[in-house]
Design an enzyme around this catalytic site. Structure first.
Site, PDB file in Angstrom:
ATOM      1  N   LYS A  80      16.432  21.335 -12.153  1.00 40.35           N
ATOM      2  CA  LYS A  80      15.713  20.088 -12.381  1.00 40.35           C
ATOM      3  C   LYS A  80      16.508  19.032 -13.143  1.00 40.35           C
ATOM      4  O   LYS A  80      17.299  19.329 -14.027  1.00 40.35           O
ATOM      5  CB  LYS A  80      14.418  20.369 -13.188  1.00 40.35           C
ATOM      6  N   SER A  85      14.872  21.080 -17.182  1.00 39.34           N
ATOM      7  CA  SER A  85      13.670  21.866 -17.413  1.00 39.34           C
ATOM      8  C   SER A  85      14.075  23.142 -18.133  1.00 39.34           C
ATOM      9  O   SER A  85      15.165  23.664 -17.918  1.00 39.34           O
ATOM     10  CB  SER A  85      13.019  22.198 -16.067  1.00 39.34           C
ATOM     11  N   HIS A 126       0.837  -1.216   0.000  1.00 38.14           N
ATOM     12  CA  HIS A 126       0.000   0.000   0.000  1.00 38.14           C
ATOM     13  C   HIS A 126       0.865   1.257   0.000  1.00 38.14           C
ATOM     14  O   HIS A 126       0.464   2.299   0.525  1.00 38.14           O
ATOM     15  CB  HIS A 126      -0.937   0.053   1.210  1.00 38.14           C
ATOM     16  N   GLU A 160       9.523   7.946 -17.513  1.00 40.98           N
ATOM     17  CA  GLU A 160       8.189   8.525 -17.720  1.00 40.98           C
ATOM     18  C   GLU A 160       7.694   8.274 -19.137  1.00 40.98           C
ATOM     19  O   GLU A 160       6.527   7.958 -19.362  1.00 40.98           O
ATOM     20  CB  GLU A 160       8.205  10.025 -17.426  1.00 40.98           C
TER      21      GLU A 160
END
Ligand code: ARG
Length: 476
Positions: free
Chosen positions: A297, A291, A170, A304
């Site tokens: 970043k 970025s 979980h 992804e």
């Protein structure tokens, strides 16, 4: 009604087609563009040539074409192959598809022998043969990339065998595991994928050639011979089924979807592990991007992108299932729509595996951060319960006692192993000095020492088992 584009002056207009004998007017130019497949099916060109050469050899063997015809066909096809490989072959849209393009070029090169090639054959069994040959080769590439990825993950498991990290259920800290154990979980997943692709390959590798348009042909063809020449394991036994079966392509997309689902799960973990909240791993810079606005970043773009690409592969599967549904026996032009989803899946899966082989080799686990994360969630609570059970406390009672102990530790903002002995004993008289051994992460992990457990000794055994399997595969 007017459309944006006017095709009336299109040079494609009114060219004679291979099948135009019974037609009173040329096919509409837009219809031609709409129904043509050469733009995408030309990638099966080498399979098409291979299939044609087998068919021609068979025709010669049964006396339908002469030895001279066969020689001419072989010579012509050799040249066509070269033209295609050099990129100088002129693909023509008005010739619809890869099959008619190659046949037309063959006839231009060698004359009548080229016109004899299509005896006892139809594009329906030809295209089915081509896809199977083409897909078979791509499955082999995919399987070897899966094996490579497994190899990389086994090496990570070996290196990470003693690195303790929190195991989650979980998404809550559950019990400590080792990074090696976690890596091997994916090796098992990818093994099932590998099995699935090899299983699909058996059903891909059957010959539809000789089914002709749908009913077979009046020539005394030898289907076993062409199957053998093409390396097929079996001959499709019913001509109607042979030309209209795309199950194998659906199965391929299904196996690919499951593989991409696994990659997507792994991607999700990598993304999480890379976030500052976790910082469990470092990814090599070449797999991340910056970025355009935030200079600090480093984004996990490769995982992804892979996670996102699982969606398009599922889409290809649904496209395949949907296009086949409701098509009567035997061949229907709908089937031409099988190519793009299958090709897209092939490309996506191959590229994704390639990226992951390289990227997973570069993953650097951060043992310090993983250890720190273990401290947060009382991951050895189950070990304390098991300890009490070993001292004669029934498991449910032990569960309750440990629950109270955890609450106490949470109130004091410390770990279970930091509670003084007298405090622990206030929850159960069964607790002795030796409890601290089981409350430690190392002790917890080490205690799960059975087949499939996370104990370093077990993980080492699994690594050895996998190394044996890999060595055997590589020796082949
Ligand atoms: N391009 C077609 C396909 O991919 C080849 C078979 C065409 N057969 C036909 N009867 N029109 O399915």
């Amino acid at each position: 009604m007017s459309f944006e584009e006017d095709f009336s002056n299109d040079p494609l207009h009114a060219k004679k087609k291979a099948w135009s004998g019974r037609f009173s007017e040329p096919v509409d130019t837009f219809v031609l563009r709409y129904t043509a497949s050469v733009d995408f099916d030309k990638r099966m060109a080498l399979a098409d040539i291979q299939g044609s050469l087998a068919h021609a050899a068979m025709l010669q063997k049964i006396g339908v074409i002469s030895e001279k015809d066969l020689e001419d066909i072989r010579r012509g096809m050799a040249q066509i192959k070269e033209e295609i490989e050099k990129g100088v072959f002129e693909w023509q849209l008005e010739l619809e598809d890869v099959h008619l393009n190659i046949e037309a070029r063959l006839t231009a090169l060698i004359g009548d022998a080229g016109k004899r090639l299509h005896t006892g054959r139809s594009r329906n069994d030809q295209v089915a043969t081509d896809i199977r040959l083409y897909l078979r080769g791509e499955i082999d590439t995919i399987v070897s990339r899966i094996e490579h990825l497994q190899e990389v993950l086994v090496a990570q498991a070996k290196r990470g065998n003693d690195i303790i990290m929190p195991g989650f259920t979980h998404m809550q800290v559950a019990q400590p595991v080792t990074f090696g154990h976690h890596m091997l979980a994916y090796v098992e997943m990818f093994e099932r994928d590998r099995e699935r692709f090899l299983d699909v390959r058996r059903r891909v590798n059957r010959s539809p050639l000789g089914a002709a348009a749908l009913a077979g042909t009046t020539y005394p063809i030898d289907r076993e011979y062409t199957a053998e020449l093409l390396g097929f394991e079996a001959v499709a036994q019913n001509s109607l089924d042979a030309v209209s079966d795309r199950d194998f392509a659906i199965e391929f997309c299904a196996a690919s979807s499951v593989l991409m689902m696994h990659i997507s799960r792994l991607s999700e973990e990598l993304v999480t592990w890379m976030s500052q909240r976790f910082s469990f791993i470092k990814l090599p810079d070449r797999f991340t991007t910056g970025s355009s606005i935030m200079p600090q970043k480093k984004n996990p773009d490769v995982p992804e992108t892979a996670r996102g690409k699982s969606g398009r592969v599922y889409g290809d599967l649904i496209a395949m299932l949907t296009l086949m549904k409701g098509t009567p026996l035997a061949y229907n032009k709908d089937f031409q729509e099988d190519k793009e989803p299958v090709f897209d899946t092939i490309d996506t899966v191959k590229d994704t595996l390639r990226a992951f082989c390289d990227m997973m080799a570069g993953v650097e686990p951060r043992a310090d951060m993983m250890l720190q994360a273990c401290q947060a969630g009382f991951p050895t609570a189950t070990d304390l319960a098991d300890y009490l059970v070993r001292h004669g406390v029934p498991f449910r009672t032990a569960h309750d006692i440990v629950g109270q102990t955890v609450r106490e530790a949470a109130n004091r903002n410390c770990g279970l192993e930091e509670l003084p002995l007298d405090v622990l004993q206030s929850f159960s008289k069964e607790i002795g000095e030796d409890v601290y051994e089981v409350l430690k992460l190392e002790g917890s992990v080490k205690a799960r020492n059975h087949l499939g457990g996370t104990a370093p000794e077990q993980v080492r055994k699994q690594v050895t088992r996998w190394e044996g399997i890999i060595a055997e595969r590589n020796a082949k």
